[in-house]
Design a protein around this motif. Sequence first.
Motif, PDB file in Angstrom:
ATOM      1  N   SER A 104      -1.121   6.909  -6.174  1.00 44.97           N
ATOM      2  CA  SER A 104      -0.592   8.062  -5.808  1.00 44.97           C
ATOM      3  C   SER A 104      -1.525   9.234  -5.621  1.00 44.97           C
ATOM      4  CB  SER A 104       0.468   8.508  -7.111  1.00 44.97           C
ATOM      5  OG  SER A 104      -0.341   8.591  -8.140  1.00 44.97           O
ATOM      6  N   TYR A 105      -2.742   8.924  -5.390  1.00 46.66           N
ATOM      7  CA  TYR A 105      -3.886   9.674  -5.293  1.00 46.66           C
ATOM      8  C   TYR A 105      -3.432  10.325  -3.921  1.00 46.66           C
ATOM      9  CZ  TYR A 105      -6.537   7.707  -8.861  1.00 46.66           C
ATOM     10  OH  TYR A 105      -6.876   7.242 -10.180  1.00 46.66           O
ATOM     11  N   THR A 106      -3.591  11.773  -3.591  1.00 43.97           N
ATOM     12  CA  THR A 106      -3.135  12.334  -2.483  1.00 43.97           C
ATOM     13  C   THR A 106      -4.377  13.258  -1.567  1.00 43.97           C
ATOM     14  OG1 THR A 106      -2.476  14.423  -3.776  1.00 43.97           O
ATOM     15  CG2 THR A 106      -0.827  12.591  -3.339  1.00 43.97           C
ATOM     16  N   SER A 107      -5.764  13.099  -2.110  1.00 40.87           N
ATOM     17  CA  SER A 107      -6.552  13.642  -1.366  1.00 40.87           C
ATOM     18  C   SER A 107      -6.774  13.079   0.071  1.00 40.87           C
ATOM     19  CB  SER A 107      -7.719  14.173  -1.960  1.00 40.87           C
ATOM     20  OG  SER A 107      -8.231  12.713  -2.294  1.00 40.87           O
ATOM     21  N   THR A 108      -7.256  13.744   0.956  1.00 37.09           N
ATOM     22  CA  THR A 108      -7.492  12.951   2.208  1.00 37.09           C
ATOM     23  C   THR A 108      -8.650  12.088   2.086  1.00 37.09           C
ATOM     24  OG1 THR A 108      -9.110  14.745   2.599  1.00 37.09           O
ATOM     25  CG2 THR A 108      -6.935  15.060   3.727  1.00 37.09           C
TER      26      THR A 108
ATOM     27  N   GLU B 271      -7.943  23.168   7.285  1.00 37.63           N
ATOM     28  CA  GLU B 271      -8.197  21.851   6.724  1.00 37.63           C
ATOM     29  C   GLU B 271      -7.043  20.913   6.846  1.00 37.63           C
ATOM     30  OE1 GLU B 271     -12.077  22.709   3.821  1.00 37.63           O
ATOM     31  OE2 GLU B 271     -10.322  22.003   3.123  1.00 37.63           O
ATOM     32  N   ARG B 272      -7.325  19.724   6.899  1.00 39.38           N
ATOM     33  CA  ARG B 272      -6.217  18.631   6.937  1.00 39.38           C
ATOM     34  C   ARG B 272      -5.529  18.805   5.389  1.00 39.38           C
ATOM     35  NH1 ARG B 272      -7.065  12.991   9.740  1.00 39.38           N
ATOM     36  NH2 ARG B 272      -7.694  14.713  11.393  1.00 39.38           N
ATOM     37  N   GLU B 273      -4.194  18.790   5.537  1.00 39.53           N
ATOM     38  CA  GLU B 273      -3.410  18.979   4.092  1.00 39.53           C
ATOM     39  C   GLU B 273      -2.485  17.889   3.873  1.00 39.53           C
ATOM     40  OE1 GLU B 273      -1.495  22.753   3.463  1.00 39.53           O
ATOM     41  OE2 GLU B 273      -0.198  22.210   5.045  1.00 39.53           O
ATOM     42  N   PHE B 274      -2.435  17.416   2.500  1.00 37.23           N
ATOM     43  CA  PHE B 274      -1.231  16.298   2.503  1.00 37.23           C
ATOM     44  C   PHE B 274      -0.022  17.105   2.514  1.00 37.23           C
ATOM     45  CE2 PHE B 274       0.662  13.214  -0.183  1.00 37.23           C
ATOM     46  CZ  PHE B 274       1.539  13.716  -0.909  1.00 37.23           C
ATOM     47  N   VAL B 275       1.020  16.173   2.916  1.00 36.91           N
ATOM     48  CA  VAL B 275       2.349  16.315   3.089  1.00 36.91           C
ATOM     49  C   VAL B 275       3.295  15.619   2.159  1.00 36.91           C
ATOM     50  CG1 VAL B 275       4.349  16.354   4.701  1.00 36.91           C
ATOM     51  CG2 VAL B 275       2.134  17.239   5.700  1.00 36.91           C
ATOM     52  N   ALA B 276       3.129  14.280   2.489  1.00 33.23           N
ATOM     53  CA  ALA B 276       4.089  13.439   1.628  1.00 33.23           C
ATOM     54  C   ALA B 276       3.367  12.064   1.273  1.00 33.23           C
ATOM     55  CB  ALA B 276       5.416  13.256   2.300  1.00 33.23           C
ATOM     56  N   LEU B 277       3.854  11.173   0.359  1.00 37.34           N
ATOM     57  CA  LEU B 277       3.451  10.157   0.224  1.00 37.34           C
ATOM     58  C   LEU B 277       4.570   8.921  -0.339  1.00 37.34           C
ATOM     59  CD1 LEU B 277       0.334   8.812  -1.969  1.00 37.34           C
ATOM     60  CD2 LEU B 277       2.594   8.477  -2.662  1.00 37.34           C
TER      61      LEU B 277
ATOM     62  N   TYR C 291       0.812  -1.314  -0.210  1.00 35.81           N
ATOM     63  CA  TYR C 291       0.022  -0.015  -0.144  1.00 35.81           C
ATOM     64  C   TYR C 291       0.758   1.308  -0.088  1.00 35.81           C
ATOM     65  CZ  TYR C 291      -4.333  -2.688   1.213  1.00 35.81           C
ATOM     66  OH  TYR C 291      -5.332  -3.529   0.946  1.00 35.81           O
ATOM     67  N   ALA C 292       0.334   2.252  -0.684  1.00 37.18           N
ATOM     68  CA  ALA C 292       1.033   3.543  -0.480  1.00 37.18           C
ATOM     69  C   ALA C 292       0.668   4.147   0.808  1.00 37.18           C
ATOM     70  CB  ALA C 292       0.485   4.486  -1.552  1.00 37.18           C
ATOM     71  N   MET C 293       1.431   4.713   1.583  1.00 37.68           N
ATOM     72  CA  MET C 293       1.201   5.469   2.767  1.00 37.68           C
ATOM     73  C   MET C 293       1.382   6.976   2.668  1.00 37.68           C
ATOM     74  SD  MET C 293       0.573   2.918   4.905  1.00 37.68           S
ATOM     75  CE  MET C 293       0.901   3.506   6.665  1.00 37.68           C
ATOM     76  N   GLY C 294       0.764   7.642   3.447  1.00 35.93           N
ATOM     77  CA  GLY C 294       0.804   9.010   3.370  1.00 35.93           C
ATOM     78  C   GLY C 294       0.926   9.629   4.518  1.00 35.93           C
ATOM     79  N   TRP C 295       1.417  10.942   4.742  1.00 39.79           N
ATOM     80  CA  TRP C 295       1.543  11.754   5.853  1.00 39.79           C
ATOM     81  C   TRP C 295       0.827  13.202   5.511  1.00 39.79           C
ATOM     82  CZ3 TRP C 295       3.203  11.115  10.750  1.00 39.79           C
ATOM     83  CH2 TRP C 295       4.126  10.254  10.939  1.00 39.79           C
TER      84      TRP C 295
END
Length: 124
Positions: A104-108, A44-50, A32-36
């Motif tokens: 690689s989708y990065t939305s919450t 709002e919660r925002e994407f940092v890294a994947l 799985y891809a993991m994200g921070w």
Amino acid sequence: QVQLVESGGGLVQAGGSLRLPCAASGRTFANYAMGWFRQAPGKEREFVALIRWNRATVYADSVKGRFTISRDNAKNTVYLQMNSLKPEDTAVYYCAVNRWGDSSYTSTGDFGSWGQGTQVTVSS
């Protein structure tokens, strides 16, 4: 039951560094891809890294060149190394699993199994 536990947050001066581990339990996330993500007060919660299974990475423009995401699949752990921290990096930092697998989708909305978060405070 999937559980993610973040740690490593704290108070640091501007220009300093922190390393945030995110330990996963319940099942393996090697495929799985993991994200921070992060959430500052009133925002709002925002994407940092994947990071994907093959260790390909994606970063938000605001952290490129300063933050590094990595993973140790043997330990079921994802890390966020944060260097050259700025006061605007102050937030609660969360890790999560990509719902779509190795995507690689990065939305919450593309992520689930959120951890409880760890507070990072950067003083000026």
